[in-house]
Design a protein around this motif. Structure first.
Motif, PDB file in Angstrom:
ATOM      1  N   UNK A 144      31.476  49.792  41.906  1.00 44.68           N
ATOM      2  CA  UNK A 144      30.673  49.970  43.344  1.00 44.68           C
ATOM      3  C   UNK A 144      30.287  51.088  44.012  1.00 44.68           C
ATOM      4  N   UNK A 145      31.270  52.402  43.205  1.00 43.25           N
ATOM      5  CA  UNK A 145      31.325  53.770  43.545  1.00 43.25           C
ATOM      6  C   UNK A 145      32.017  53.154  45.169  1.00 43.25           C
ATOM      7  N   UNK A 146      33.194  52.871  45.349  1.00 44.78           N
ATOM      8  CA  UNK A 146      33.505  52.105  46.776  1.00 44.78           C
ATOM      9  C   UNK A 146      35.218  52.414  46.287  1.00 44.78           C
ATOM     10  N   UNK A 147      36.296  53.262  47.187  1.00 44.85           N
ATOM     11  CA  UNK A 147      37.354  53.063  46.678  1.00 44.85           C
ATOM     12  C   UNK A 147      38.584  51.602  46.991  1.00 44.85           C
ATOM     13  N   UNK A 148      37.416  51.071  48.091  1.00 42.44           N
ATOM     14  CA  UNK A 148      38.404  49.317  48.601  1.00 42.44           C
ATOM     15  C   UNK A 148      36.318  48.625  49.056  1.00 42.44           C
ATOM     16  N   UNK A 149      37.404  47.216  49.069  1.00 50.32           N
ATOM     17  CA  UNK A 149      36.379  46.425  49.672  1.00 50.32           C
ATOM     18  C   UNK A 149      35.881  46.779  51.236  1.00 50.32           C
ATOM     19  N   UNK A 155      44.047  48.429  36.303  1.00 50.80           N
ATOM     20  CA  UNK A 155      42.359  48.432  35.396  1.00 50.80           C
ATOM     21  C   UNK A 155      41.738  47.989  36.050  1.00 50.80           C
ATOM     22  N   UNK A 156      41.289  46.654  36.476  1.00 50.07           N
ATOM     23  CA  UNK A 156      40.504  45.931  37.552  1.00 50.07           C
ATOM     24  C   UNK A 156      39.848  46.724  38.896  1.00 50.07           C
ATOM     25  N   UNK A 157      40.960  47.563  39.160  1.00 55.01           N
ATOM     26  CA  UNK A 157      40.502  48.662  40.182  1.00 55.01           C
ATOM     27  C   UNK A 157      40.124  49.271  39.793  1.00 55.01           C
ATOM     28  N   UNK A 158      40.275  49.982  38.603  1.00 52.95           N
ATOM     29  CA  UNK A 158      39.201  50.949  38.363  1.00 52.95           C
ATOM     30  C   UNK A 158      38.062  50.776  37.932  1.00 52.95           C
ATOM     31  N   UNK A 213      38.099  35.966  49.944  1.00 52.25           N
ATOM     32  CA  UNK A 213      39.612  35.348  50.690  1.00 52.25           C
ATOM     33  C   UNK A 213      40.513  36.780  50.239  1.00 52.25           C
ATOM     34  N   UNK A 214      42.036  35.759  50.090  1.00 49.19           N
ATOM     35  CA  UNK A 214      42.167  36.863  49.592  1.00 49.19           C
ATOM     36  C   UNK A 214      42.617  37.507  48.411  1.00 49.19           C
ATOM     37  N   UNK A 215      42.826  38.731  48.380  1.00 49.99           N
ATOM     38  CA  UNK A 215      43.150  38.644  46.574  1.00 49.99           C
ATOM     39  C   UNK A 215      44.890  38.779  45.378  1.00 49.99           C
ATOM     40  N   UNK A 216      44.633  38.035  44.756  1.00 44.75           N
ATOM     41  CA  UNK A 216      45.731  36.774  44.225  1.00 44.75           C
ATOM     42  C   UNK A 216      46.160  37.763  43.285  1.00 44.75           C
ATOM     43  N   UNK A 266      32.617  44.771  46.030  1.00 51.26           N
ATOM     44  CA  UNK A 266      33.889  44.875  45.730  1.00 51.26           C
ATOM     45  C   UNK A 266      35.367  44.065  45.427  1.00 51.26           C
ATOM     46  N   UNK A 267      35.309  43.493  44.110  1.00 50.05           N
ATOM     47  CA  UNK A 267      36.316  42.714  43.646  1.00 50.05           C
ATOM     48  C   UNK A 267      35.786  41.102  44.689  1.00 50.05           C
ATOM     49  N   UNK A 268      35.032  40.856  44.484  1.00 51.64           N
ATOM     50  CA  UNK A 268      34.456  39.801  46.207  1.00 51.64           C
ATOM     51  C   UNK A 268      35.156  40.213  47.790  1.00 51.64           C
TER      52      UNK A 268
END
Length: 301
Positions: free
Chosen positions: A103-108, A94-97, A165-168, A130-132
């Motif tokens: 952001x209209x991006x698929x990833x960071x 859900x966070x990814x969605x 940083x890393x994605x927990x 995108x998720x910092x």
């Protein structure tokens, strides 16, 4: 209630009311000045009052970096969306969605190829929106894909970093992207291809401990926060007062960890000049005189 209250006042309010967009003005986080959003965008998200470099979207950075109309965004590999089935206050999926919707991006990390000052280049840009800009398996795969594309095109790889940083939510899988991206950088160096890093605010955590600090040329935007842990964490750990400007671009430049600090408006020209020098190509505005011969890929450092 009088006719003034029931009739006149609503009519006056209706005449005075105007729909004003919420994003018409932007407040500078450094000097607190209010700036017209359109003016700020024309100034590449740099405050015209104090020169503070605000964060920028991926699409804008691509447009500011490549020659106009010369670039194409590249497809990057897909990875499992939630390898650990992680959930905290809400599901990771859900966070990814939510992040993709906002952001209209698929990833960071987004990758494109095109020309900078007329010279081919592959550019990878981290998306703090995108998720910092956190680093997970998808970012690692995208970075490796960018390195392979640069090798295929015999072009330099330019990376803009911006990360918390890393994605927990991906645990150890996220940390494994540190050695994987480092190997990808070594692959470029073995091929004699330039690897150029532009560090933007903020670049922290596992990203700063891996591919962000491995560039052949290390550039940063002014006053960008660059480090592994935050200054408050470090100060609480060592129990000493940190030097003024600690972990900022200018401090790192002074202590030999950067090659240059460049304002955003000068980045494209600077990148074109650096790529030209590394490739042995004279660029516009370069002083007259012999251009040093570029070493063949097998002999380049």
């Amino acid at each position: 209630m009088s006719w003034l209250t029931d009739y006149v006042r609503p009519r006056i309010r209706g005449l005075l009311h105007r729909d004003v967009p919420d994003n018409l003005w932007t407040n500078c986080g450094s000097c607190s000045q209010m700036i017209l959003t359109k003016e700020l965008h024309r100034n590449m998200n740099v405050c015209p009052h104090c020169g503070h470099h605000m964060r920028a979207l991926v699409a804008d950075r691509f447009a500011w970096t490549f020659d106009e109309g010369s670039w194409t965004q590249a497809e990057v590999p897909k990875v499992p969306a939630d390898p650990l089935g992680f959930r905290d206050q809400k599901k990771y999926t859900d966070r990814l969605k939510d992040a993709r919707s906002r952001s209209r991006l698929d990833e960071a990390l987004a990758v494109a190829h095109g020309k900078i000052s007329g010279q081919p280049a592959v550019v990878a840009i981290m998306a703090f929106e995108f998720m910092a800009g956190t680093m997970g398996t998808a970012l690692g795969e995208a970075f490796i894909a960018a390195a392979r594309l640069a090798r295929l095109q015999r072009a330099p790889l330019v990376v803009f970093t911006a990360s918390g940083g890393a994605r927990m939510q991906e645990g150890m899988l996220s940390l494994m992207q540190m050695p994987r991206t480092t190997v990808a950088v070594e692959m470029l160096k073995e091929e004699g291809l330039p690897y150029i890093v532009i560090l933007t605010d903020p670049t922290t955590g596992g990203v700063s401990a891996s591919f962000a600090m491995l560039g052949d040329v290390q550039i940063a935007e002014p006053k960008a926060l660059i480090g592994f842990a935050g200054p408050r964490v470090i100060q609480d750990t060592v129990r000493e007062t940190l030097p003024e400007g600690f972990q900022r671009s200018e401090y790192l430049l002074e202590h030999g960890m950067l090659d240059m600090v460049v304002e955003r408006k000068d980045l494209r020209e600077t990148l074109g000049r650096i790529i030209g020098l590394l490739n042995g190509v004279r660029t516009e505005g370069q002083p007259d005189g012999p251009v040093p011969d570029a070493a063949p890929p097998s002999q380049a450092a």
